[in-house]
Design a protein around this motif. Sequence first.
Motif, PDB file in Angstrom:
ATOM      1  N   ARG A  75       0.829  -1.210   0.000  1.00 38.53           N
ATOM      2  CA  ARG A  75       0.000   0.000   0.000  1.00 38.53           C
ATOM      3  C   ARG A  75       0.861   1.257   0.000  1.00 38.53           C
ATOM      4  O   ARG A  75       0.607   2.208  -0.742  1.00 38.53           O
ATOM      5  CB  ARG A  75      -0.912   0.031   1.240  1.00 38.53           C
ATOM      6  CG  ARG A  75      -2.145  -0.811   1.131  1.00 38.53           C
ATOM      7  CD  ARG A  75      -3.080  -0.663   2.337  1.00 38.53           C
ATOM      8  NE  ARG A  75      -3.500   0.723   2.523  1.00 38.53           N
ATOM      9  CZ  ARG A  75      -3.409   1.385   3.671  1.00 38.53           C
ATOM     10  NH1 ARG A  75      -2.912   0.808   4.743  1.00 38.53           N
ATOM     11  NH2 ARG A  75      -3.822   2.632   3.760  1.00 38.53           N
ATOM     12  N   VAL A  76       1.903   1.272   0.833  1.00 40.03           N
ATOM     13  CA  VAL A  76       2.790   2.433   0.918  1.00 40.03           C
ATOM     14  C   VAL A  76       3.542   2.621  -0.404  1.00 40.03           C
ATOM     15  O   VAL A  76       3.651   3.740  -0.913  1.00 40.03           O
ATOM     16  CB  VAL A  76       3.764   2.300   2.114  1.00 40.03           C
ATOM     17  CG1 VAL A  76       4.867   3.330   2.053  1.00 40.03           C
ATOM     18  CG2 VAL A  76       3.002   2.405   3.433  1.00 40.03           C
ATOM     19  N   SER A  77       4.035   1.548  -0.977  1.00 44.82           N
ATOM     20  CA  SER A  77       4.769   1.640  -2.251  1.00 44.82           C
ATOM     21  C   SER A  77       3.868   2.120  -3.377  1.00 44.82           C
ATOM     22  O   SER A  77       4.268   2.962  -4.184  1.00 44.82           O
ATOM     23  CB  SER A  77       5.371   0.286  -2.623  1.00 44.82           C
ATOM     24  OG  SER A  77       6.372  -0.061  -1.709  1.00 44.82           O
ATOM     25  N   ALA A  78       2.658   1.595  -3.445  1.00 47.91           N
ATOM     26  CA  ALA A  78       1.726   2.010  -4.499  1.00 47.91           C
ATOM     27  C   ALA A  78       1.367   3.488  -4.335  1.00 47.91           C
ATOM     28  O   ALA A  78       1.311   4.234  -5.322  1.00 47.91           O
ATOM     29  CB  ALA A  78       0.464   1.152  -4.459  1.00 47.91           C
ATOM     30  N   ARG A  79       1.163   3.924  -3.101  1.00 53.05           N
ATOM     31  CA  ARG A  79       0.811   5.329  -2.876  1.00 53.05           C
ATOM     32  C   ARG A  79       1.982   6.240  -3.224  1.00 53.05           C
ATOM     33  O   ARG A  79       1.791   7.317  -3.774  1.00 53.05           O
ATOM     34  CB  ARG A  79       0.365   5.541  -1.423  1.00 53.05           C
ATOM     35  CG  ARG A  79      -0.154   6.917  -1.157  1.00 53.05           C
ATOM     36  CD  ARG A  79      -1.374   7.228  -2.002  1.00 53.05           C
ATOM     37  NE  ARG A  79      -1.833   8.583  -1.739  1.00 53.05           N
ATOM     38  CZ  ARG A  79      -2.494   9.322  -2.596  1.00 53.05           C
ATOM     39  NH1 ARG A  79      -2.808   8.837  -3.788  1.00 53.05           N
ATOM     40  NH2 ARG A  79      -2.863  10.532  -2.291  1.00 53.05           N
ATOM     41  N   ARG A  80       3.199   5.808  -2.902  1.00 53.92           N
ATOM     42  CA  ARG A  80       4.361   6.618  -3.246  1.00 53.92           C
ATOM     43  C   ARG A  80       4.487   6.759  -4.760  1.00 53.92           C
ATOM     44  O   ARG A  80       4.765   7.828  -5.275  1.00 53.92           O
ATOM     45  CB  ARG A  80       5.644   6.022  -2.678  1.00 53.92           C
ATOM     46  CG  ARG A  80       6.812   6.975  -2.905  1.00 53.92           C
ATOM     47  CD  ARG A  80       8.177   6.364  -2.696  1.00 53.92           C
ATOM     48  NE  ARG A  80       9.214   7.329  -2.976  1.00 53.92           N
ATOM     49  CZ  ARG A  80       9.492   7.850  -4.180  1.00 53.92           C
ATOM     50  NH1 ARG A  80       8.770   7.526  -5.210  1.00 53.92           N
ATOM     51  NH2 ARG A  80      10.472   8.707  -4.348  1.00 53.92           N
ATOM     52  N   SER A  81       4.258   5.689  -5.496  1.00 56.26           N
ATOM     53  CA  SER A  81       4.299   5.746  -6.960  1.00 56.26           C
ATOM     54  C   SER A  81       3.229   6.686  -7.502  1.00 56.26           C
ATOM     55  O   SER A  81       3.471   7.459  -8.430  1.00 56.26           O
ATOM     56  CB  SER A  81       4.098   4.355  -7.565  1.00 56.26           C
ATOM     57  OG  SER A  81       5.188   3.529  -7.250  1.00 56.26           O
TER      58      SER A  81
END
Length: 188
Positions: free
Chosen positions: A18-24
Amino acid sequence: LGGTVLVGLVGGGIDYARVSARRSQLQAAVDAGVLAGGNALKLAASSTDSVRGVTEQTIRDAAKPLPESAFGLQIAVPAEKTSVSARAQETIRLGFGALVGLGSATVAAQARVSVVGRMRLCMLTLDPAATGAFNLQKNAQVTANACSLYSNSANVSGMVGGDNAMARADTICSAGGYLGLRANFAPP
C-alpha cells in the motif's frame, strides 16, 4: 506460533505494498504537476501565482489525497520564472503495522522542471486539422517581440497569411504548413 508469524509477515507485506503504491501515485502526480507548471512558464502572460495554481491543481487532481490522510504540498517558483519544483507528502495509517507499534508511515515525492531559454509563447492555435487555424487577412498584423507563434494544425495550410497581412515573432512554427507569401511571416 508459526501462524502468528505468517500473519505478521503477510500483514507487513500488505502495508508495504500500500505504501509503495501510494508513493508511486504521488510521484506520478508531482511529475505531472511540475510539467504542467513548466508548460505554463512558457506562456508570455504567466505569473508565479498562476504557475503555482496550475501545478497545485494538477497534483491534487492526479494524487487524489485520501480523506483520512494528512496531505502536504509545497510548490516553489522563483521570481525569474525559470523552474518549478514541488514536494508532496502524505501520512498513511497502516493496518497491520499498528499491531507492532507502527501506526502510520509517511511517503513523499518531489520533482523539479526547468525551462531552458527565455522565449515565451505568445500565441498558440489548437485545432489539429483546421485549414487556417492561424489566419491573417486584409492588412492584419501580429507582432510578438521576444515570443513565439505556434499552430498545431497538421493541415498544409495550418497558417494562412493573405493580402498585406504580416506576422512577426522570434519564432513562427506550424505543424503542417502555411499558405501565403514568405513576406507574410517573418521569419518565414
